[in-house]
Write an enzyme that holds these catalytic residues in place. Sequence first.
Site, PDB file in Angstrom:
ATOM      1  N   HIS A  63     -32.199  18.209  -2.785  1.00 47.04           N
ATOM      2  CA  HIS A  63     -32.715  19.167  -1.492  1.00 47.04           C
ATOM      3  C   HIS A  63     -32.915  18.126  -0.295  1.00 47.04           C
ATOM      4  O   HIS A  63     -33.846  17.543  -0.345  1.00 47.04           O
ATOM      5  CB  HIS A  63     -33.590  20.532  -2.022  1.00 47.04           C
ATOM      6  CG  HIS A  63     -33.537  21.093  -1.070  1.00 47.04           C
ATOM      7  ND1 HIS A  63     -32.790  22.229  -0.648  1.00 47.04           N
ATOM      8  CD2 HIS A  63     -35.206  20.973  -0.040  1.00 47.04           C
ATOM      9  CE1 HIS A  63     -33.455  22.897   0.542  1.00 47.04           C
ATOM     10  NE2 HIS A  63     -34.769  22.601   0.975  1.00 47.04           N
ATOM     11  N   GLY A  94       2.019  22.733   3.992  1.00 48.26           N
ATOM     12  CA  GLY A  94       1.191  22.487   2.376  1.00 48.26           C
ATOM     13  C   GLY A  94       0.270  21.280   3.704  1.00 48.26           C
ATOM     14  O   GLY A  94       0.015  21.758   4.892  1.00 48.26           O
ATOM     15  N   GLY A 103       0.791  -1.235  -0.005  1.00 50.35           N
ATOM     16  CA  GLY A 103      -0.314   0.354  -0.043  1.00 50.35           C
ATOM     17  C   GLY A 103       0.879   1.140   0.291  1.00 50.35           C
ATOM     18  O   GLY A 103       0.398   2.434  -0.086  1.00 50.35           O
ATOM     19  N   GLY A 104       2.062   1.122   0.209  1.00 51.28           N
ATOM     20  CA  GLY A 104       2.834   2.417   0.113  1.00 51.28           C
ATOM     21  C   GLY A 104       2.720   2.949   1.122  1.00 51.28           C
ATOM     22  O   GLY A 104       2.040   3.029   1.936  1.00 51.28           O
ATOM     23  N   THR A 122       7.880   4.004  -7.501  1.00 48.92           N
ATOM     24  CA  THR A 122       9.225   3.512  -5.294  1.00 48.92           C
ATOM     25  C   THR A 122       8.140   4.955  -4.969  1.00 48.92           C
ATOM     26  O   THR A 122       8.521   4.465  -4.019  1.00 48.92           O
ATOM     27  CB  THR A 122      10.412   3.784  -6.221  1.00 48.92           C
ATOM     28  OG1 THR A 122      11.244   4.291  -7.490  1.00 48.92           O
ATOM     29  CG2 THR A 122      10.696   2.390  -6.089  1.00 48.92           C
ATOM     30  N   GLY A 123       7.529   5.956  -5.622  1.00 53.44           N
ATOM     31  CA  GLY A 123       7.008   6.688  -4.665  1.00 53.44           C
ATOM     32  C   GLY A 123       8.499   8.037  -4.541  1.00 53.44           C
ATOM     33  O   GLY A 123       9.131   7.930  -5.898  1.00 53.44           O
TER      34      GLY A 123
HETATM   35  P1  NAD Z   1       4.276  20.672   0.326  1.00 56.79           P
HETATM   36  O1  NAD Z   1       5.154  21.027  -0.635  1.00 56.79           O
HETATM   37  O2  NAD Z   1       2.362  21.265   0.181  1.00 56.79           O
HETATM   38  O3  NAD Z   1       3.896  21.999   1.278  1.00 56.79           O
HETATM   39  C1  NAD Z   1       5.418  22.029   2.099  1.00 56.79           C
HETATM   40  C2  NAD Z   1       5.399  23.313   2.693  1.00 56.79           C
HETATM   41  O4  NAD Z   1       6.750  23.866   2.929  1.00 56.79           O
HETATM   42  C3  NAD Z   1       6.142  25.061   1.408  1.00 56.79           C
HETATM   43  O5  NAD Z   1       4.890  25.702   1.434  1.00 56.79           O
HETATM   44  C4  NAD Z   1       6.850  25.790   1.408  1.00 56.79           C
HETATM   45  O6  NAD Z   1       6.807  26.851   1.064  1.00 56.79           O
HETATM   46  C5  NAD Z   1       7.021  25.345   3.547  1.00 56.79           C
HETATM   47  N1  NAD Z   1       8.842  25.617   3.102  1.00 56.79           N
HETATM   48  C6  NAD Z   1       9.799  24.538   2.644  1.00 56.79           C
HETATM   49  N2  NAD Z   1      11.075  25.607   3.114  1.00 56.79           N
HETATM   50  C7  NAD Z   1      10.615  26.059   4.096  1.00 56.79           C
HETATM   51  C8  NAD Z   1      11.527  26.684   4.959  1.00 56.79           C
HETATM   52  N3  NAD Z   1      12.735  26.388   5.139  1.00 56.79           N
HETATM   53  N4  NAD Z   1      10.716  27.270   6.408  1.00 56.79           N
HETATM   54  C9  NAD Z   1       9.539  27.244   6.059  1.00 56.79           C
HETATM   55  N5  NAD Z   1       8.395  26.961   5.311  1.00 56.79           N
HETATM   56  C10 NAD Z   1       9.453  25.965   4.835  1.00 56.79           C
HETATM   57  O7  NAD Z   1       4.427  19.404   1.095  1.00 56.79           O
HETATM   58  P2  NAD Z   1       3.588  18.361   2.138  1.00 56.79           P
HETATM   59  O8  NAD Z   1       2.914  19.375   3.190  1.00 56.79           O
HETATM   60  O9  NAD Z   1       5.282  18.433   2.571  1.00 56.79           O
HETATM   61  O10 NAD Z   1       3.755  17.448   1.398  1.00 56.79           O
HETATM   62  C11 NAD Z   1       4.341  16.807   0.932  1.00 56.79           C
HETATM   63  C12 NAD Z   1       3.776  15.395  -0.351  1.00 56.79           C
HETATM   64  O11 NAD Z   1       2.089  14.884  -0.182  1.00 56.79           O
HETATM   65  C13 NAD Z   1       2.550  17.027  -1.358  1.00 56.79           C
HETATM   66  O12 NAD Z   1       2.736  16.840  -2.635  1.00 56.79           O
HETATM   67  C14 NAD Z   1       0.700  16.766  -0.792  1.00 56.79           C
HETATM   68  O13 NAD Z   1       0.596  16.744  -1.770  1.00 56.79           O
HETATM   69  C15 NAD Z   1       1.532  15.529  -0.778  1.00 56.79           C
HETATM   70  N6  NAD Z   1       0.027  15.188   0.471  1.00 56.79           N
HETATM   71  C16 NAD Z   1      -1.128  15.251  -0.272  1.00 56.79           C
HETATM   72  C17 NAD Z   1      -2.792  15.240   1.236  1.00 56.79           C
HETATM   73  C18 NAD Z   1      -3.415  15.024   0.913  1.00 56.79           C
HETATM   74  O14 NAD Z   1      -3.663  15.022  -0.816  1.00 56.79           O
HETATM   75  N7  NAD Z   1      -4.013  15.165   1.534  1.00 56.79           N
HETATM   76  C19 NAD Z   1      -1.688  15.080   2.486  1.00 56.79           C
HETATM   77  C20 NAD Z   1      -0.550  14.973   2.354  1.00 56.79           C
HETATM   78  C21 NAD Z   1       0.444  15.058   1.476  1.00 56.79           C
END
Ligand code: NAD
Length: 462
Positions: A441, A183, A41-42, A144-145
């Site tokens: 509705h 993020g 499932g990774g 490999t993600g």
């Molecule tokens: P992200 O890229 O979404 O966000 C990382 C954030 O860290 C950015 O806003 C960036 O500006 C900030 N940042 C970078 N360097 C910094 C620093 N030195 N100081 C302060 N802020 C800094 O990455 P994420 O939240 O780690 O997620 C990783 C990946 O996993 C993404 O591609 C995301 O799409 C995926 N993910 C998706 C979901 C979902 O679909 N709900 C949930 C979790 C993760």
Amino acid sequence: MEQKQHDLVVIGAGPGGYVAAIRAAQLGLDTACIDKEPRLGGTCLRVGCIPSKALLDSTERYHEIKHGLAGRGIKTGDVELDLAAMLAHKDGVVESLTDGIAGLLEKNQVTRYEGTGRLDGPGKVVVEGADEVTISASHVIVATGSVSSSLPGVEMDGDVIGDSTTALGYPEVPGHLVVIGAGYIGLELGSVWRRLGAEVTVVEYLDRILPGTDHEIAREAQKLFKRQGLKFMLKARVTGVRKQEQGAVVEVEGKDPLAADRVLVAVGRKPYTEGLGLDTVGVTVDERGRIPVDEHFQTTAEGVYAIGDVIAGPMLAHKAEEEGVACVERIATGWGHVDHDTIPGVCYTDPEIAGVGKTEKQLEDEGTPYRKGVFFFRANSRARAIDRIDGRVKILAHEQTDRVLGVHMIGADAGHLIAEAVAAMAFGASSEDIARVCHAHPTLSETVKEAALAVDGRPIHA
Ligand code: NAD
């Protein structure tokens, strides 16, 4: 060394890899799937989407029962947290789903290899596990993600200073959690621990949260998260984290350092291609470590394909799944396609944030003329009945053709509501098309219909 032969070998059993393997087997290919982890499932299933959603749901319920039922005629008495049981529930969910994947592979007669797979020249894959196996196959898919990115000056110890995997299992609620990065990961896991009582400070390098999300929606999200008690430091670059005897200190450029009990580093993820033997088939990665592929996911080496987080595009499980299916359908039938313009993104905070297609900024930057319709949850009767009045739906449609170019929303159940927008866009719908579809509705889905009506300036309830 044992020698095996298959039509197709998939390296990696995450959502991209295992789905590709099942689809390939359905299409009659003799398929194998390799993963170094005993649980399939990774990242998504083991230490990502699924365990985080279990914790998001448990903490949302806890928080609501503790704080959100006043005025609803429900008396609750003392509500207590049993964190160990909450974490055990999450682990149980993961266990049952990963078992389910193993069952699905077996049912579809996909041969499973446990060990680390690497390319060893054209048409050859070596699996290093309990025994070493060499597999020859005319098609190999790399799935490999990705792994968490690190920050210069920050050494993660997997305990006080860790990534999302660590934050899924803190044994106690931290007094002060500093999250680096606003993020998806930072906001989802920051929300989890905030609801359980931690003070949470999110430090973000940019001047906004949720890069990539439509600005208007991200601004509203930040306002709502602040109301929930999350603290934000924007335009703040973390330059280092020092571990202390107790907790850690987070150094932020030009600002006072922050003392933390725990630090979550959530600054993005990077493709995982280490030790994969790409050089043995002449494949080189780009400047961001991604494997270059053509529109059919074929790398520069014949018969070697790559899908999901190791290639360009958003790192999302459902994007990887679509690519896996399209890749094997193309191999088996000559046809296979992914519409990369209609991949939705969902952030599972409360409320949820979801979007598909172009943001307003993207349309402005490319000079595309558009009309915009916005409808607020507070004007939706169901949202009022269930006390979920925060949020809005925004539809962006081409000014002349009315074709829907983007849909962005924040609000209760946005992650489900976005599916209608994705389907509409996949079929090339106009905002008028959505507006003329009958929506039940009273449901939250009426916010989408009303936003579509608002594109033409004729919402009923606004
Ligand atoms: P992200 O890229 O979404 O966000 C990382 C954030 O860290 C950015 O806003 C960036 O500006 C900030 N940042 C970078 N360097 C910094 C620093 N030195 N100081 C302060 N802020 C800094 O990455 P994420 O939240 O780690 O997620 C990783 C990946 O996993 C993404 O591609 C995301 O799409 C995926 N993910 C998706 C979901 C979902 O679909 N709900 C949930 C979790 C993760």
